[in-house]
Design a protein around this motif. Structure first.
Motif, PDB file in Angstrom:
ATOM      1  N   ALA A 333       0.844  -1.193   0.000  1.00  0.00           N
ATOM      2  CA  ALA A 333       0.000   0.000   0.000  1.00  0.00           C
ATOM      3  C   ALA A 333       0.879   1.242   0.000  1.00  0.00           C
ATOM      4  CB  ALA A 333      -0.915   0.021   1.211  1.00  0.00           C
ATOM      5  N   LEU A 334       0.462   2.234  -0.767  1.00  0.00           N
ATOM      6  CA  LEU A 334       1.156   3.511  -0.842  1.00  0.00           C
ATOM      7  C   LEU A 334       0.328   4.538  -0.073  1.00  0.00           C
ATOM      8  CD1 LEU A 334       2.736   4.848  -4.125  1.00  0.00           C
ATOM      9  CD2 LEU A 334       1.730   6.391  -2.467  1.00  0.00           C
ATOM     10  N   ILE A 335       0.914   5.084   0.988  1.00  0.00           N
ATOM     11  CA  ILE A 335       0.235   6.038   1.861  1.00  0.00           C
ATOM     12  C   ILE A 335       0.865   7.416   1.662  1.00  0.00           C
ATOM     13  CG2 ILE A 335      -0.516   6.517   4.215  1.00  0.00           C
ATOM     14  CD1 ILE A 335      -1.345   3.738   3.233  1.00  0.00           C
ATOM     15  N   SER A 336       0.057   8.409   1.348  1.00  0.00           N
ATOM     16  CA  SER A 336       0.557   9.773   1.168  1.00  0.00           C
ATOM     17  C   SER A 336      -0.269  10.718   2.028  1.00  0.00           C
ATOM     18  CB  SER A 336       0.478  10.187  -0.305  1.00  0.00           C
ATOM     19  OG  SER A 336       0.958  11.502  -0.491  1.00  0.00           O
ATOM     20  N   GLN A 337       0.422  11.414   2.924  1.00  0.00           N
ATOM     21  CA  GLN A 337      -0.238  12.357   3.841  1.00  0.00           C
ATOM     22  C   GLN A 337      -1.395  11.693   4.587  1.00  0.00           C
ATOM     23  OE1 GLN A 337       1.112  15.364   4.473  1.00  0.00           O
ATOM     24  NE2 GLN A 337       2.717  14.672   3.054  1.00  0.00           N
ATOM     25  N   GLY A 338      -1.139  10.453   5.011  1.00  0.00           N
ATOM     26  CA  GLY A 338      -2.118   9.725   5.798  1.00  0.00           C
ATOM     27  C   GLY A 338      -3.240   9.108   5.007  1.00  0.00           C
ATOM     28  N   ILE A 339      -3.235   9.283   3.692  1.00  0.00           N
ATOM     29  CA  ILE A 339      -4.302   8.750   2.844  1.00  0.00           C
ATOM     30  C   ILE A 339      -3.744   7.617   1.988  1.00  0.00           C
ATOM     31  CG2 ILE A 339      -5.929   9.272   0.974  1.00  0.00           C
ATOM     32  CD1 ILE A 339      -5.934  12.168   1.986  1.00  0.00           C
ATOM     33  N   GLN A 340      -4.438   6.492   1.970  1.00  0.00           N
ATOM     34  CA  GLN A 340      -4.019   5.375   1.135  1.00  0.00           C
ATOM     35  C   GLN A 340      -4.320   5.694  -0.320  1.00  0.00           C
ATOM     36  OE1 GLN A 340      -4.509   1.188   2.428  1.00  0.00           O
ATOM     37  NE2 GLN A 340      -5.732   0.943   0.558  1.00  0.00           N
ATOM     38  N   VAL A 341      -3.264   5.890  -1.096  1.00  0.00           N
ATOM     39  CA  VAL A 341      -3.416   6.271  -2.495  1.00  0.00           C
ATOM     40  C   VAL A 341      -3.752   5.061  -3.352  1.00  0.00           C
ATOM     41  CG1 VAL A 341      -2.243   7.308  -4.475  1.00  0.00           C
ATOM     42  CG2 VAL A 341      -1.830   8.207  -2.173  1.00  0.00           C
ATOM     43  N   VAL A 342      -3.051   3.965  -3.113  1.00  0.00           N
ATOM     44  CA  VAL A 342      -3.276   2.764  -3.910  1.00  0.00           C
ATOM     45  C   VAL A 342      -2.791   1.559  -3.116  1.00  0.00           C
ATOM     46  CG1 VAL A 342      -1.023   2.927  -5.066  1.00  0.00           C
ATOM     47  CG2 VAL A 342      -2.893   1.706  -6.190  1.00  0.00           C
TER      48      VAL A 342
END
Length: 405
Positions: A333-342
């Motif tokens: 999982a790719l997490i950016s700024q606390g949001i799961q992007v993909v």
């Protein structure tokens, strides 16, 4: 010269202008599918979608290859071997990797006996501007070696002949020759069995290619499905003809071997396995935080921590979450700024996760390439590239050829 999207003159102009790693649109060979079929490349198309894709290629300078990819690959491999030397007899490290305790002696003994490795593939993020960053190490059962060693070389030769690329273009690719030499060292006149899931078209193709290189090295070979391996009362593994398996290449992960019915027999069997049991340490994503602990701030490493380590908070709200055991990007999982992007689906994660600093892949024409840097007998000797519209590379990500200009 037939008209192309990627003419030799255009490439020469780009190279002369000082541009670095780049993605270039190319014309396809009209007969590439029949050429693939003739060479045994049966999985060039998967589920009606392209796996092999030569509508574009990636171009590099020689300096990028030698200094940006080849040299870091050798250095990372040396660090990995240093890590194994520390981990094989360190109970704390082995526990953190969630390796089954029953197999610790097998792993340690294989290292101390100096059991040899055939090959591996480092997956790197690289854009030609900054240092290559290690994403993970496919140390145990790397596939895509046939298309890297053979079919992209065929593309290079034919594309040059047909003026799709310059006639003097080269490629970072001596995988085939290194495999043959490595088999000569590993074989020592012993018969070789090659085992895997033979009903899987990609695994079968990989096994067939490695079998061919072993035969070119003078080894006698037998191909066997992993489920057809049996054993005698004396502990020896045997094939379907009741012949003892002395030397075995397995395209089958160690973590699965440990769980299978014959796993309890591994320690007593005289079979020598390729890859050796100590590779179970490097095929585990937990090796990434252990490497970071040993070599903090190394330019080719990304900060990484076990998820239950309080230090993982240092990564903040942006990171990549990876299971200790995972294949083809599953459950990453790719997490950016606390949001799961993909996130890619999959069956992994029960043993735990690591967190690795987010290092976005370079974006070329809305495609995200991962560079696979191949080692044979610990020698960097080739490059493969997988790209996808998804920033997490998976099983169906396309394979594109490369050239040195």
């Amino acid at each position: 010269m037939r008209r192309t999207d990627c003419t030799a003159m255009a490439i020469f102009t780009a190279a002369a202008s000082g541009l670095r790693m780049r993605r270039l649109a190319c014309s396809e060979r009209d007969d590439w599918r029949s050429t693939a079929d003739q060479t045994g490349f049966d999985f060039h198309t998967i589920d009606s979608e392209r796996y092999w894709d030569e509508r574009a290629c990636y171009a590099f300078t020689l300096e990028e290859i030698e200094l940006g990819i080849e040299a870091p690959t050798a250095e990372i491999d040396a660090m990995c071997l240093e890590l194994v030397g520390c981990a094989v007899d360190d109970e704390d490290m082995l526990r953190r990797l969630k390796l089954p305790e029953a197999f610790w002696p097998l792993i340690s003994e294989s290292w101390h006996r100096d059991e040899a490795s055939l090959y591996g593939r480092l997956d790197l993020s690289f854009d030609g501007r900054g240092p290559a960053k290690l994403l993970e190490y496919n140390a145990d059962t790397p596939t895509s070696i046939f298309e890297a060693a053979v079919f992209q070389w065929t593309w290079l030769e034919q594309a040059a002949e047909r003026h799709i690329i310059p006639g003097n273009a080269d490629q970072f690719n001596s995988i085939h020759e290194h495999l043959i030499e490595a088999w000569k060292k590993l074989g020592k006149q012993r018969p070789l069995h090659l085992a895997g899931a033979t009903e899987d078209i990609e695994d079968a193709g990989t096994l067939a290619y490695l079998e061919d290189t072993a035969r070119q090295a003078g080894l006698s070979t037998t191909l066997i499905d992993i489920e057809d391996i049996g054993w005698r009362d004396d502990g020896s593994f045997v094939d379907l003809d009741d012949r003892a398996i002395e030397l075995a290449f397995k395209l089958y992960p160690w973590e699965w071997m440990f769980q299978d019915a014959f796993g309890v027999r591994l320690a007593k069997a005289p079979t020598r396995w390729i890859e050796p049991p100590w590779k179970a340490i490097l095929s585990n994503k937990g090796m990434l935080p252990l490497l970071w602990e040993m070599f903090p701030d190394h330019p080719n490493l990304l900060p990484a921590f076990f998820e239950d380590d309080p230090n993982s908070a240092r990564l903040g709200a942006s990171f990549v979450r990876k299971p200790l055991y995972s294949r083809e990007g599953a459950n990453v999982a790719l997490i950016s700024q606390g949001i799961q992007v993909v996130e890619r689906d999959g069956p992994y994660g029960a043993e735990g996760f690591i967190r690795q600093a987010l290092a976005p892949l370079p974006n070329f024409a809305n495609q995200y390439p991962v560079l696979g840097s191949w080692l044979v007998d610990h020698t960097p000797c080739g490059l493969s590239i997988r790209e996808d519209e998804n920033p997490i590379t998976g099983n169906t990500s396309r394979f594109l050829p490369h050239a040195i200009l």
